[in-house]
Design a protein around this motif. Structure first.
Motif, mmCIF file in Angstrom:
data_model
loop_
_atom_site.group_PDB
_atom_site.id
_atom_site.type_symbol
_atom_site.label_atom_id
_atom_site.label_comp_id
_atom_site.label_asym_id
_atom_site.label_seq_id
_atom_site.Cartn_x
_atom_site.Cartn_y
_atom_site.Cartn_z
ATOM 1 N N ALA A 170 18.307 -18.929 17.902
ATOM 2 C CA ALA A 170 19.121 -19.943 18.580
ATOM 3 C C ALA A 170 18.694 -21.343 18.160
ATOM 4 C CB ALA A 170 19.005 -19.781 20.094
ATOM 5 N N SER A 171 17.384 -21.544 17.983
ATOM 6 C CA SER A 171 16.877 -22.853 17.572
ATOM 7 C C SER A 171 17.372 -23.226 16.177
ATOM 8 C CB SER A 171 15.349 -22.851 17.608
ATOM 9 O OG SER A 171 14.829 -24.085 17.173
ATOM 10 N N HIS A 172 17.368 -22.260 15.249
ATOM 11 C CA HIS A 172 17.873 -22.524 13.898
ATOM 12 C C HIS A 172 19.353 -22.907 13.939
ATOM 13 C CE1 HIS A 172 14.496 -19.841 12.082
ATOM 14 N NE2 HIS A 172 14.112 -21.088 12.198
ATOM 15 N N LEU A 173 20.108 -22.205 14.778
ATOM 16 C CA LEU A 173 21.538 -22.505 14.886
ATOM 17 C C LEU A 173 21.757 -23.903 15.449
ATOM 18 C CD1 LEU A 173 24.497 -21.644 14.711
ATOM 19 C CD2 LEU A 173 24.261 -20.597 16.977
ATOM 20 N N LEU A 174 20.975 -24.277 16.458
ATOM 21 C CA LEU A 174 21.119 -25.610 17.040
ATOM 22 C C LEU A 174 20.735 -26.695 16.041
ATOM 23 C CD1 LEU A 174 19.764 -25.027 20.663
ATOM 24 C CD2 LEU A 174 22.116 -25.526 19.988
ATOM 25 N N ASP A 175 19.762 -26.416 15.188
ATOM 26 C CA ASP A 175 19.356 -27.405 14.179
ATOM 27 C C ASP A 175 20.499 -27.705 13.211
ATOM 28 O OD1 ASP A 175 16.839 -27.712 15.220
ATOM 29 O OD2 ASP A 175 15.876 -26.305 13.840
ATOM 30 N N ILE A 176 21.144 -26.660 12.698
ATOM 31 C CA ILE A 176 22.200 -26.884 11.716
ATOM 32 C C ILE A 176 23.453 -27.458 12.373
ATOM 33 C CG2 ILE A 176 22.995 -24.480 11.870
ATOM 34 C CD1 ILE A 176 23.142 -26.827 8.795
ATOM 35 N N THR A 177 23.758 -27.038 13.602
ATOM 36 C CA THR A 177 24.938 -27.603 14.275
ATOM 37 C C THR A 177 24.701 -29.053 14.683
ATOM 38 O OG1 THR A 177 24.183 -26.593 16.362
ATOM 39 C CG2 THR A 177 25.835 -25.401 15.093
ATOM 40 N N ARG A 178 23.450 -29.404 14.979
ATOM 41 C CA ARG A 178 23.143 -30.812 15.265
ATOM 42 C C ARG A 178 23.367 -31.655 14.012
ATOM 43 N NH1 ARG A 178 18.218 -30.200 16.508
ATOM 44 N NH2 ARG A 178 18.587 -29.757 18.704
ATOM 45 N N HIS A 179 22.983 -31.116 12.882
ATOM 46 C CA HIS A 179 23.185 -31.801 11.597
ATOM 47 C C HIS A 179 24.680 -32.005 11.328
ATOM 48 C CE1 HIS A 179 22.528 -32.681 7.295
ATOM 49 N NE2 HIS A 179 23.563 -31.894 7.083
ATOM 50 N N ILE A 180 25.457 -30.952 11.516
ATOM 51 C CA ILE A 180 26.905 -31.043 11.279
ATOM 52 C C ILE A 180 27.565 -31.951 12.309
ATOM 53 C CG2 ILE A 180 29.063 -29.709 11.320
ATOM 54 C CD1 ILE A 180 27.436 -27.324 10.222
ATOM 55 N N GLY A 181 27.108 -31.843 13.553
ATOM 56 C CA GLY A 181 27.763 -32.542 14.655
ATOM 57 C C GLY A 181 27.634 -34.043 14.640
ATOM 58 N N LYS A 182 26.758 -34.599 13.799
ATOM 59 C CA LYS A 182 26.648 -36.053 13.722
ATOM 60 C C LYS A 182 27.946 -36.693 13.241
ATOM 61 C CE LYS A 182 22.387 -35.998 14.995
ATOM 62 N NZ LYS A 182 22.063 -36.369 16.389
ATOM 63 N N LYS A 183 28.703 -35.960 12.430
ATOM 64 C CA LYS A 183 29.945 -36.507 11.885
ATOM 65 C C LYS A 183 31.178 -35.722 12.322
ATOM 66 C CE LYS A 183 27.622 -37.913 7.583
ATOM 67 N NZ LYS A 183 27.626 -37.759 6.110
ATOM 68 N N HIS A 184 30.986 -34.466 12.691
ATOM 69 C CA HIS A 184 32.132 -33.587 12.893
ATOM 70 C C HIS A 184 32.113 -32.953 14.284
ATOM 71 C CE1 HIS A 184 32.761 -33.864 8.547
ATOM 72 N NE2 HIS A 184 31.468 -33.629 8.410
ATOM 73 N N PRO A 185 33.276 -32.831 14.909
ATOM 74 C CA PRO A 185 33.332 -32.113 16.189
ATOM 75 C C PRO A 185 33.216 -30.610 15.968
ATOM 76 C CG PRO A 185 35.525 -32.854 15.548
ATOM 77 C CD PRO A 185 34.579 -33.413 14.528
ATOM 78 N N ILE A 186 32.551 -29.942 16.882
ATOM 79 C CA ILE A 186 32.460 -28.481 16.866
ATOM 80 C C ILE A 186 33.026 -27.975 18.187
ATOM 81 C CG2 ILE A 186 30.966 -26.461 16.666
ATOM 82 C CD1 ILE A 186 28.940 -28.186 15.194
ATOM 83 N N PHE A 187 34.127 -27.258 18.112
ATOM 84 C CA PHE A 187 34.752 -26.678 19.295
ATOM 85 C C PHE A 187 34.367 -25.203 19.367
ATOM 86 C CE2 PHE A 187 37.396 -30.219 17.959
ATOM 87 C CZ PHE A 187 37.600 -30.905 19.145
ATOM 88 N N CYS A 188 33.991 -24.742 20.544
ATOM 89 C CA CYS A 188 33.576 -23.352 20.721
ATOM 90 C C CYS A 188 34.518 -22.644 21.690
ATOM 91 C CB CYS A 188 32.148 -23.276 21.252
ATOM 92 S SG CYS A 188 30.900 -23.884 20.092
ATOM 93 N N ILE A 189 34.977 -21.465 21.286
ATOM 94 C CA ILE A 189 35.827 -20.634 22.135
ATOM 95 C C ILE A 189 35.034 -19.370 22.469
ATOM 96 C CG2 ILE A 189 38.029 -19.418 22.326
ATOM 97 C CD1 ILE A 189 39.186 -21.314 20.257
ATOM 98 N N PRO A 190 34.468 -19.270 23.674
ATOM 99 C CA PRO A 190 33.650 -18.107 24.031
ATOM 100 C C PRO A 190 34.509 -16.853 24.199
ATOM 101 C CG PRO A 190 33.223 -19.992 25.489
ATOM 102 C CD PRO A 190 34.474 -20.285 24.733
#
Length: 592
Positions: A170-190
């Motif tokens: 989970a930590s690895h996933l949060l690291d890469i999504t934090r990197h992407i999220g600085k410029k791009h929105p990430i929408f999640c559909i559970p």
């Protein structure tokens, strides 16, 4: 272990570069509209019902895209499961994309981190693009349809099970999504049997405008670009910043008299208008780089410090003449990342060594964050709340922190006095790890004075001149003396300073000649508890700001001293001494 992670990351980046080149080669099939990368979780942890929900949500979005061909949405698809790969590169051929999904089967692990890495290069400008609608820029975005249960991305796993899901993954996933999220929105559909909503919330919250979407509302989400286009047509007719719902509805009726909007459409349009800063172009000045919320230089103002324009300000009204919050130290030496109370984020110079050569675009101040309609915002001060479960991350009970970032779903980033940072719940599923501090409390005042004192030796000259520059702009360019002004006292209609009567014309109507109280007459309380009327000129200035926005504040100058009048809080702050006095508004002809 560390070498294995680096090898896996390098392999993912290589695959991402190959995919980006293929995306670029197939540019002829690209749509002209917004760019969307869908990451579809097909792992066994979803279960059959979750797999059905995923396909239903995805196909529903594509069907809605097809209903609005004028938007021409651009769609790429990455599947994540037994095979994690691009199924389709950017295209606007929605039926072909749906058919490609027919051959995808459920099964395998959930290497969501690999899928995010695959998307990296295809989000860049030479492959994708930001779609411009009027003054709105829709940046390339990721839509993750998943149960949010990542597995190890460094080794091959035959199937997905709870034992393969660890905090490290989970930590690895949060690291890469934090990197992407600085410029791009990430929408999640559970979707799925038991989605990890907490992890998905964090992924959205640390991205630029992302949020959680209920899979039953997928078709409504597909209209987001369409509603953004509608909002872009309103932006030129609205005088405010889009925070007035009634004004937005009125503008909709006037601009689109024959169109009927659903309640969900209205909610989307209002949300878009109220968050215009998310749709600004990302350029060298507004872009916040990776690790933006880092404190790198002890000579710079610490994260959470409040600032305003300084002696070397050279920009237009990016700050709207109000204060902001330091949210990070730029990797570029001598530069700060500042988020203004309006929501816009910019970089500014802040000298730290030689006053003769360094530039100070901003200076530290002690002006609190005043909320309008928000529950919480960047710059607010907080302490641990009723649902606190984070031990002593805050340094202990009663310690104060500063909010650096507010996610769209009740997740906030906080910097504590002890230097630690963390993300906490503020309304997320009804939980409150934090509670707001009174911005005018003695504790908060001392907190900001302490922060300001740490930088006083660096910017003494800048602060003195900056306060006067700001005050002079609000008083028809009157000259403000460089020396510190004593507090004004009123007695018998005259000002006394150091027991010497000032012969300057009065800026406040006091106990001397009386005037009838106007419909909107503002008054301030002196040290003796007496209420005094502002002069007609100053009163008119306050009323002008009050009419424009009752939750705003205004700087006025009285006898060469600058004050900020915070109308919503009924407070007046002396910008030189920081003394706070009460103000009030009389809306009738009665005497104070």
């Amino acid at each position: 272990m560390e070498s294995g992670i680096k090898r896996a990351e390098q392999m993912c980046r290589t695959r991402s570069s190959i995919a980006a080149r293929e995306n670029s080669r197939l540019r002829h099939q690209h749509g002209r509209g917004p760019c969307n990368i869908f990451i579809l979780d097909t792992s066994s942890s979803l279960g059959e019902e979750g797999f059905r929900q995923m396909k239903e949500a995805f196909t529903g979005i594509l069907d809605e895209y097809a209903n609005h061909q004028n938007i021409d949405e651009n769609v790429a698809v990455i599947t994540c499961g037994r095979h994690t790969e691009f199924q389709r590169y950017y295209s606007n051929h929605y039926e072909d994309i749906k058919q490609a999904l027919d051959n995808v089967e459920i099964g395998g692990p959930s290497p969501l981190t690999v899928a995010m890495y695959l998307s990296l290069e295809s989000l860049k400008r030479d492959v994708s693009h930001s779609y411009v609608m009027g003054s709105f820029h829709i940046h390339p975005r990721i839509i993750l349809i998943s149960d949010g249960r990542p597995t190890d991305f460094t080794e091959s796993i035959s199937d997905d099970c709870p034992s393969n899901e660890t905090e490290r993954d989970a930590s690895h996933l949060l690291d890469i999504t934090r990197h992407i999220g600085k410029k791009h929105p990430i929408f999640c559909i559970p979707v799925g049997r038991n989605p990890d909503l907490r992890l998905l919330e964090f992924i959205c919250a640390q991205s630029r405008g992302g949020k959680i979407i209920n899979f039953r509302e997928s078709k409504q989400f597909a209209k987001y670009s369409l509603n953004t286009k509608i909002a872009s047509n309103l932006s030129f007719t609205m005088e405010n910043d889009g925070n007035d719902r009634e004004r937005i509805q009125t503008s909709l009726v006037c601009t689109f008299p024959e169109k009927v909007f659903t309640e969900m459409d209205l909610n989307d349009i209002y949300e878009i208008c109220s968050k215009k800063f998310l749709y600004q172009p990302i350029d060298e000045n507004t872009e916040v780089e990776n690790d933006a919320y880092e404190e790198r230089d002890p000579r710079m103002p610490s994260l959470g410090s409040r600032v305003k324009r300084g002696r070397d300000w050279r920009y237009p009204d990016q700050d709207k003449f109000g204060p902001g919050t330091v949210i990070g130290h730029s990797k570029r030496d001598g530069w700060l990342n500042v988020e203004w109370d309006t929501g816009s984020i910019h970089k500014y110079r802040y000298g730290s060594a030689d006053l003769k050569t360094d530039k100070f675009d901003v200076q530290v101040c002690n002006e609190p964050r005043i909320l309008n309609d928000e529950l919480i915002a960047t710059g607010c001060n907080v302490t641990r709340g009723p649902d606190w479960v984070w031990n002593d991350q805050d340094g202990g009970t009663g310690n104060i922190g500063s909010v650096l970032h507010v996610g769209s779903d009740g997740i906030v980033l906080v910097q504590w006095e002890n230097g630690r940072r963390g993300t906490y719940r503020f309304g997320n599923y009804g939980f409150f790890d934090l509670k707001l501090c009174d911005p005018f409390s003695p504790e908060v005042t001392r907190y900001h004075l302490k922060k300001a004192a740490l930088n006083s030796s660096v910017e003494t000259e800048a602060c003195t001149k900056g306060d006067q520059d700001l005050a002079s702009k609000s008083s028809n360019d009157k000259t403000v003396e460089m020396t510190k002004k004593p507090i004004l006292h009123v007695a018998k209609g005259k000002y006394f300073r150091n027991d010497i009567v000032s012969n300057k014309p009065s800026d406040i109507d006091t106990d001397g000649p009386t005037y009838p109280c106007t419909i909107n007459q503002w008054l301030w309380k002196d040290d003796n508890g007496h209420w005094n009327q502002y002069s007609r000129e100053v009163n008119a200035r306050i009323n002008q700001s009050y009419k424009r926005d009752p939750n705003s504040s205004v700087i006025v100058t009285i006898q060469d001293q600058a004050y900020r009048v915070v109308m919503a809080k009924s407070k007046q702050i002396n910008l030189a001494t920081r003394e706070i006095t009460e103000v009030k508004l009389l809306k009738n002809d009665s005497s104070p």
